[in-house]
Design an enzyme around this catalytic site. Structure first.
Site, PDB file in Angstrom:
ATOM      1  N   ARG A 105       0.877  -1.181   0.000  1.00 11.97           N
ATOM      2  CA  ARG A 105       0.000   0.000   0.000  1.00 11.97           C
ATOM      3  C   ARG A 105       0.903   1.216   0.000  1.00 11.97           C
ATOM      4  O   ARG A 105       1.739   1.403   0.888  1.00 11.97           O
ATOM      5  CB  ARG A 105      -0.884   0.014   1.255  1.00 11.97           C
ATOM      6  CG  ARG A 105      -1.532   1.371   1.482  1.00 11.97           C
ATOM      7  CD  ARG A 105      -2.596   1.364   2.525  1.00 11.97           C
ATOM      8  NE  ARG A 105      -3.807   0.750   2.014  1.00 11.97           N
ATOM      9  CZ  ARG A 105      -5.010   0.925   2.555  1.00 11.97           C
ATOM     10  NH1 ARG A 105      -5.163   1.710   3.606  1.00 11.97           N
ATOM     11  NH2 ARG A 105      -6.069   0.341   2.049  1.00 11.97           N
ATOM     12  N   HIS A 132      -7.497   0.962  -6.234  1.00 13.87           N
ATOM     13  CA  HIS A 132      -7.685   0.134  -5.032  1.00 13.87           C
ATOM     14  C   HIS A 132      -8.437  -1.139  -5.470  1.00 13.87           C
ATOM     15  O   HIS A 132      -9.598  -1.339  -5.133  1.00 13.87           O
ATOM     16  CB  HIS A 132      -8.480   0.928  -3.990  1.00 13.87           C
ATOM     17  CG  HIS A 132      -8.429   0.352  -2.611  1.00 13.87           C
ATOM     18  ND1 HIS A 132      -7.676  -0.751  -2.278  1.00 13.87           N
ATOM     19  CD2 HIS A 132      -9.044   0.740  -1.457  1.00 13.87           C
ATOM     20  CE1 HIS A 132      -7.835  -1.013  -0.994  1.00 13.87           C
ATOM     21  NE2 HIS A 132      -8.655  -0.142  -0.474  1.00 13.87           N
ATOM     22  N   GLN A 135     -10.318  -3.682  -3.008  1.00 17.02           N
ATOM     23  CA  GLN A 135     -11.574  -3.184  -2.461  1.00 17.02           C
ATOM     24  C   GLN A 135     -12.711  -3.334  -3.472  1.00 17.02           C
ATOM     25  O   GLN A 135     -13.819  -3.726  -3.121  1.00 17.02           O
ATOM     26  CB  GLN A 135     -11.420  -1.708  -2.070  1.00 17.02           C
ATOM     27  CG  GLN A 135     -12.681  -1.113  -1.477  1.00 17.02           C
ATOM     28  CD  GLN A 135     -13.010  -1.680  -0.104  1.00 17.02           C
ATOM     29  OE1 GLN A 135     -12.214  -1.614   0.801  1.00 17.02           O
ATOM     30  NE2 GLN A 135     -14.198  -2.253   0.055  1.00 17.02           N
ATOM     31  N   ASP A 228     -17.048   7.762  -1.291  1.00 18.44           N
ATOM     32  CA  ASP A 228     -15.777   7.586  -0.579  1.00 18.44           C
ATOM     33  C   ASP A 228     -15.406   8.952   0.004  1.00 18.44           C
ATOM     34  O   ASP A 228     -15.992   9.980  -0.373  1.00 18.44           O
ATOM     35  CB  ASP A 228     -14.708   7.069  -1.577  1.00 18.44           C
ATOM     36  CG  ASP A 228     -13.379   6.735  -0.904  1.00 18.44           C
ATOM     37  OD1 ASP A 228     -13.352   6.519   0.328  1.00 18.44           O
ATOM     38  OD2 ASP A 228     -12.354   6.689  -1.623  1.00 18.44           O
ATOM     39  N   CYS A 268     -16.377   2.033   1.230  1.00 16.49           N
ATOM     40  CA  CYS A 268     -15.220   1.178   1.532  1.00 16.49           C
ATOM     41  C   CYS A 268     -14.688   1.409   2.935  1.00 16.49           C
ATOM     42  O   CYS A 268     -13.959   0.572   3.457  1.00 16.49           O
ATOM     43  CB  CYS A 268     -14.119   1.400   0.494  1.00 16.49           C
ATOM     44  SG  CYS A 268     -13.377   3.042   0.530  1.00 16.49           S
ATOM     45  N   ARG A 296     -13.500  -8.099   2.463  1.00 16.93           N
ATOM     46  CA  ARG A 296     -12.080  -7.902   2.137  1.00 16.93           C
ATOM     47  C   ARG A 296     -11.313  -9.186   2.441  1.00 16.93           C
ATOM     48  O   ARG A 296     -10.436  -9.604   1.689  1.00 16.93           O
ATOM     49  CB  ARG A 296     -11.487  -6.739   2.943  1.00 16.93           C
ATOM     50  CG  ARG A 296     -11.976  -5.360   2.567  1.00 16.93           C
ATOM     51  CD  ARG A 296     -11.538  -4.931   1.193  1.00 16.93           C
ATOM     52  NE  ARG A 296     -10.087  -4.859   1.042  1.00 16.93           N
ATOM     53  CZ  ARG A 296      -9.333  -3.845   1.434  1.00 16.93           C
ATOM     54  NH1 ARG A 296      -9.884  -2.776   1.969  1.00 16.93           N
ATOM     55  NH2 ARG A 296      -8.011  -3.850   1.251  1.00 16.93           N
TER      56      ARG A 296
HETATM   57  N1   CP Z   1     -11.112   0.317   2.847  1.00 18.06           N
HETATM   58  C1   CP Z   1      -9.815   0.220   3.198  1.00 18.06           C
HETATM   59  O1   CP Z   1      -8.918  -0.054   2.401  1.00 18.06           O
HETATM   60  O2   CP Z   1      -9.611   0.429   4.536  1.00 18.06           O
HETATM   61  P1   CP Z   1      -8.208   0.622   5.260  1.00 18.06           P
HETATM   62  O3   CP Z   1      -7.629   1.922   4.787  1.00 18.06           O
HETATM   63  O4   CP Z   1      -8.546   0.648   6.723  1.00 18.06           O
HETATM   64  O5   CP Z   1      -7.303  -0.515   4.922  1.00 18.06           O
HETATM   65  N1  NVA Z   2      -9.776   7.007  -1.308  1.00 16.14           N
HETATM   66  C1  NVA Z   2      -9.363   6.556  -0.004  1.00 16.14           C
HETATM   67  C2  NVA Z   2      -9.634   5.108   0.177  1.00 16.14           C
HETATM   68  C3  NVA Z   2      -9.296   4.586   1.549  1.00 16.14           C
HETATM   69  C4  NVA Z   2      -9.540   3.105   1.682  1.00 16.14           C
HETATM   70  C5  NVA Z   2      -7.888   6.869   0.192  1.00 16.14           C
HETATM   71  O1  NVA Z   2      -7.103   6.675  -0.747  1.00 16.14           O
HETATM   72  O2  NVA Z   2      -7.515   7.329   1.275  1.00 16.14           O
END
Ligand code: CP
Ligand code: NVA
Length: 309
Positions: A105, A132, A135, A228, A268, A296
């Site tokens: 990530r 992502h 997700q 989101d 999400c 997930r």
């Molecule tokens: N939705 C999601 O990816 O959550 P986190 O940022 O908590 O991993």
């Molecule tokens: N768009 C958000 C998603 C978090 C799971 C981010 O990138 O922070």
């Protein structure tokens, strides 16, 4: 089909591979609920590189590896030499000598591409500024559970910031044959290259991709409404300004009155109540939203089992 492959973008998956992931995810979920062990990755190790924070991603990948009979290593950017400037290409080659798969990530999507280029083991994208995918595959599983297995023709409306989730929803809906409409403010549209790719992908399945500015038009007759955060990780300094720009894009009861009467709302998480979604709408859809969070685990187990076994 996916053995040894990376999972970086839904755009890279075939229509059948998407279905294969969803089918195995559903099977693994059913087995787990029935208390049946499924050690598809016995003795294997996943490295999890986190350059951004996470709750769901970390816990679901780590637990998922354990349930598959393997183990996961949490590799924080604060502890890795990567955080002190060791090149990704060296990190990739070193980690490939120890691990059976790497999950990452991070911010720039190019970092994942670089990691995958030099790694000899499958690389899984657990969120970049661009995409992502884990997700969105999870969301497709959740939609199957709540709306029936045949996703073709279902309408998803995304309302809010044209961000990594929007980009991945376009890819996911295109591969699943869905009707996708996004409403974002003019200067916050999803990534132009992703739009072009998704429109091409959509031709394979009969899906449609529509980009709008008007949230009411987007949610019209929608089966699923998604949103989101208005300020993704790394955009915290713009949060106050974004709150003003995005105010007309809140998912609230009034907006949902334009959707299909059996509409489900997904998020999400993490959610910012009173911003992109109201407390009332979130709580009214809590069963779906927390199924989505749970899924997930099952979806990523399927991804790991298919790529790393
Ligand atoms: N939705 C999601 O990816 O959550 P986190 O940022 O908590 O991993
Ligand atoms: N768009 C958000 C998603 C978090 C799971 C981010 O990138 O922070």
């Amino acid at each position: 089909m996916l053995k040894g492959k990376d999972m970086i973008s839904i755009h890279d998956l075939s229509v059948d591979e998407v279905q294969e992931i969803l089918a195995l995810a559903a099977e693994l979920k059913a087995k787990q609920k029935a208390g049946v062990e499924h050690h598809l990755l016995k003795g294997k190790t996943l490295g999890m590189i986190f350059e951004k924070s996470s709750t769901r991603t970390r816990v679901s990948f780590e637990t998922g590896m354990y349930q598959l009979g393997g183990q996961a290593l949490f590799l924080s950017n604060r502890d890795l030499q990567l955080g002190r400037g060791e090149p990704i290409k060296d990190t990739a080659r070193v980690l490939s000598r120890y691990l059976d798969g790497i999950m990452i990530r991070t911010y720039g999507h190019d970092r994942v591409l670089e990691l995958a280029k030099y790694a000899d083991v499958p690389v899984i994208n657990a969120l970049t500024d661009l995409l992502h995918p884990c997700q969105v595959l999870t969301d497709l599983l959740t939609i199957r559970e709540h709306k029936g297995k045949n996703l073709k023709g279902l309408k998803m409306a995304y309302v809010g910031d044209g961000n990594n989730m929007t980009n991945s929803y376009m890819y996911g809906c295109a591969k699943a044959g869905m009707v996708f409409a996004a409403a974002t403010p003019k200067d916050y549209a999803p990534d132009a290259e992703v739009v072009r790719n998704a429109v091409e992908d959509a031709k394979l399945t009969g899906a449609t991709i529509t980009l709008l500015n008007d949230p009411v038009e987007a949610v019209k007759d929608a089966d699923i409404v998604v949103t989101d955060t208005w300020a993704s990780m790394g955009q915290e300094a713009e949060h106050e300004e974004r709150k003003k720009i995005f105010a007309p894009y809140q998912v609230n009861q009034e907006l949902l009155s334009h959707a299909d009467k059996r509409v489900i709302v997904m998020h999400c998480l993490p959610a910012y109540r009173g911003e992109e979604i109201t407390e009332e709408v979130l709580e009214a859809n809590a069963d779906v939203i927390f199924d989505e969070a749970e899924n997930r685990l099952h979806t990523q187990k399927a991804i790991m089992a298919l790529t790393m076994a």
